[in-house]
Design a protein around this motif. Structure first.
Motif, short mmCIF file in Angstrom:
data_model
loop_
_atom_site.label_atom_id
_atom_site.label_comp_id
_atom_site.label_asym_id
_atom_site.label_seq_id
_atom_site.Cartn_x
_atom_site.Cartn_y
_atom_site.Cartn_z
N ARG A 371 33.74 6.30 80.10
CA ARG A 371 32.56 7.11 80.36
C ARG A 371 31.32 6.64 79.61
O ARG A 371 30.21 7.11 79.88
CB ARG A 371 32.86 8.57 79.98
CG ARG A 371 34.00 9.18 80.79
CD ARG A 371 34.29 10.61 80.37
NE ARG A 371 34.92 10.69 79.05
CZ ARG A 371 34.56 11.53 78.10
NH1 ARG A 371 33.54 12.36 78.30
NH2 ARG A 371 35.19 11.56 76.95
N LEU A 372 31.51 5.71 78.67
CA LEU A 372 30.39 5.20 77.87
C LEU A 372 30.22 3.71 78.17
O LEU A 372 31.14 2.92 77.91
CB LEU A 372 30.66 5.41 76.38
CG LEU A 372 29.55 4.96 75.42
CD1 LEU A 372 28.35 5.90 75.52
CD2 LEU A 372 30.07 4.91 73.98
N PRO A 373 29.09 3.28 78.71
CA PRO A 373 28.89 1.86 78.93
C PRO A 373 28.99 1.07 77.62
O PRO A 373 28.53 1.55 76.58
CB PRO A 373 27.47 1.78 79.51
CG PRO A 373 27.21 3.15 80.05
CD PRO A 373 27.95 4.10 79.16
N PHE A 374 29.58 -0.11 77.68
CA PHE A 374 29.71 -0.89 76.45
C PHE A 374 28.34 -1.20 75.86
O PHE A 374 28.18 -1.23 74.63
CB PHE A 374 30.47 -2.20 76.72
CG PHE A 374 30.90 -2.89 75.46
CD1 PHE A 374 32.13 -2.62 74.88
CD2 PHE A 374 30.06 -3.79 74.81
CE1 PHE A 374 32.51 -3.23 73.68
CE2 PHE A 374 30.44 -4.40 73.63
CZ PHE A 374 31.67 -4.12 73.07
N GLU A 375 27.36 -1.41 76.72
CA GLU A 375 26.01 -1.69 76.21
C GLU A 375 25.48 -0.53 75.38
O GLU A 375 24.74 -0.73 74.41
CB GLU A 375 25.06 -1.97 77.39
CG GLU A 375 25.39 -3.22 78.17
CD GLU A 375 26.56 -3.04 79.13
OE1 GLU A 375 27.00 -1.87 79.33
OE2 GLU A 375 27.06 -4.05 79.68
N ARG A 400 32.23 18.41 83.47
CA ARG A 400 32.35 17.64 84.71
C ARG A 400 31.06 16.94 85.11
O ARG A 400 31.08 16.03 85.94
CB ARG A 400 32.79 18.56 85.85
CG ARG A 400 34.20 19.12 85.67
CD ARG A 400 34.62 19.90 86.89
NE ARG A 400 35.99 20.38 86.78
CZ ARG A 400 36.61 21.07 87.73
NH1 ARG A 400 35.95 21.35 88.86
NH2 ARG A 400 37.86 21.47 87.57
N ALA A 401 29.95 17.38 84.53
CA ALA A 401 28.67 16.80 84.95
C ALA A 401 28.61 15.31 84.67
O ALA A 401 28.02 14.54 85.43
CB ALA A 401 27.53 17.52 84.23
#
Length: 507
Positions: A371-375, A400-401
């Motif tokens: 859910r968290l981009p590596f960038e 859920r958002a």
């Protein structure tokens, strides 16, 4: 790296042979993973702390050989600089009152080492970067005597082909050059090991990467270098630049630095070892006689020494480790981002928070790294190093958002991560008294917005306001830090500033 290498042990003609051997080691690792030859989980953790030697005046002491001789224990070893030591705590099983036991062992061991160091007018200091270090202290003449340090320096300098450039812009800006890797010795850290199964490795490593910025924000303890106030945790930019063997043209071309946060979440330990071979030229092409594939064909377990040695020259903040104990291979995740200190209680609180949180996130049904981009994790790391406990971080929204929210590190820890860390410690079987005590230290830091870096900076500026010049203010701040470190109360409870009688003596 722990390797016993000779200073004249590198033969340039052997580099191709070494690359071939590395490929055979990587193939051997792949076979071990396919054949499921690794040790079963034992919930084992390990702890190493790098230390500084300083005198009663707060200045560095270049005498680790003398101090180690007096300590006379294999638990204490050299590090790069003559003002450095490292202490290794034997592995412990996570559970029960393990953190109280670790704290007691550390207090006993460090207390004994401090008394021995005092015999030669030195003392043990746990701090990320000693504020009183000067450029003249970080030169090859002050390398520890082990051959491997000079060998590594020679190879990195040859790869660089010119002086190393330090340019760190924080509250103030530091620009200088060094003809060696000696500035790396300024960085002293805490290294946390966790043995994992191959199936769990990726989840644990990804979880550790996600929370590394939070660890830095909470634990920052390195705001000064060469008399300048820089980032709240200045070790990462210093370590990156002090080991950066890329000339400017290579940086422009996108060649990876050897000190590296990384660029992606991973699916296995193999991914990281394969990246090491793909991106990083060997620095120490020293071949062992073992043929790893033949050992496997014969039913044995290879040591993969070349793979391990090469891995030791790629400075990831979360490093994969392959090792063999009693003839059985195992994998570890080594978390290397925390600075040393300020006190034993603070170190163990950081340790408990890490092991609890990494367990909870690795077990989560909706992994944070999905859910968290590596960038975003990389940006978090930069922000945490720059601003410490005042950093703002990106983190997945609950519910859920979905999406990513930006919030203060303190709010993230208090509202979301401390409960997760507590649940993780429960999953390890940690006694509630241990859990509540050490996570309470983390909560106290958040409540007071105080860690080692903020205390150093606030105390230094109080000393300047009292009329002390820069060097005197850094020295008196260091001495006060040493006094309070010895008392052992966690840093968020330390009084800020210098006692009036102390500052009056230095005017």
């Amino acid at each position: 790296m722990g390797e016993k290498v000779e200073a004249d042990g590198v033969d340039p003609s052997g580099r191709q042979q070494y690359r071939r051997k590395l490929q055979r080691c990587l193939e051997g690792l792949g076979r071990l993973l396919e054949e499921k030859r690794f040790d079963r989980p034992k919930n084992l953790m390990g702890l190493e702390i790098e230390l500084n030697l300083a005198g009663a005046d707060g200045m560095p002491r270049m005498m680790n050989a003398e101090v180690l001789g007096r300590i006379g224990s294999g638990d204490f070893q050299t590090e790069l600089g003559m003002f450095n030591l490292e202490v290794n705590i034997v592995p412990h099983r996570l559970g029960g009152r393990v953190f109280d036991r670790l704290a007691e062992e550390l207090r006993t061991g460090l207390g004994y080492a401090h008394r021995k160091a005092a015999e030669v007018d030195a003392g043990i200091v746990m701090i990320g970067i000693l504020p009183t270090l000067a450029r003249r202290d970080l030169v090859p003449a002050n390398f520890s005597s082990a051959d491997r340090y000079m060998l590594l320096n020679d190879q990195m300098c040859a790869a660089r082909g010119e002086d190393f450039a330090l340019d760190i812009e924080g509250v103030e800006r530091l620009t200088c050059t060094s003809g060696s890797i000696a500035p790396e010795a300024a960085c002293t850290s805490v290294q946390l090991h966790l043995q994992v199964t191959p199936a769990r490795f990726a989840d644990v490593w990804n979880a550790a990467q996600a929370i590394t910025p939070v660890q830095v924000a909470l634990g920052a303890n390195s705001p000064f270098l060469f008399g300048k106030e820089l980032w709240r945790e200045s070790r990462p930019p210093l370590f990156l630049q002090a080991t950066d063997v890329r000339p400017p043209e290579f940086r422009t071309q996108g060649v990876r630095p050897r000190t590296w946060f990384g660029e992606r979440w991973v699916d296995s330990a193999y991914d990281l070892f394969e990246e090491n071979l793909r991106y990083f030229p060997p620095l120490l092409p020293l071949c062992d006689e073992e043929d790893p594939l033949q050992v496997l064909d014969d039913g044995g377990v290879p040591r993969l020494r070349e793979l391990a040695l090469h891995n030791g020259t790629v400075y990831r903040w979360n490093r994969p480790v392959y090792d063999v104990t009693d003839g059985v291979p195992h994998l570890r995740v080594e978390n290397r981002v925390l600075p040393a200190g300020p006190t034993v209680t603070d170190v163990i609180a950081n340790t408990a928070f890490y092991y609890g949180l990494v367990r909870a996130l690795a077990d989560a049904p909706r992994p944070v790294w999905k859910r968290l981009p590596f960038e975003a994790a990389a940006r978090n790391f930069d922000a945490a190093c720059r601003y410490g406990i005042e950093a703002e971080l990106e983190w997945p929204r609950q519910g859920r958002a979905g999406g990513v929210a930006r919030l203060s590190a303190v709010q993230l820890v208090r509202d979301e991560l401390l409960p997760l860390a507590a649940a993780g410690l429960d999953a390890w079987g940690i006694e509630p008294a241990d859990r509540d005590h050490y996570l309470g230290v983390i909560e106290g830091r958040c409540r007071r917005r105080t860690n080692g870096a903020s205390w150093q900076v606030d105390t230094y500026h109080r000393a300047r306001e009292a009329g002390l010049e820069r060097e005197a203010a850094l020295a008196v701040t260091t001495r006060r830090y040493i006094e309070l470190m010895a008392l052992g109360d966690p840093v968020h409870s330390w009084p800020v500033g210098i006692p009036a009688h102390a500052s009056a003596r230095l005017r």
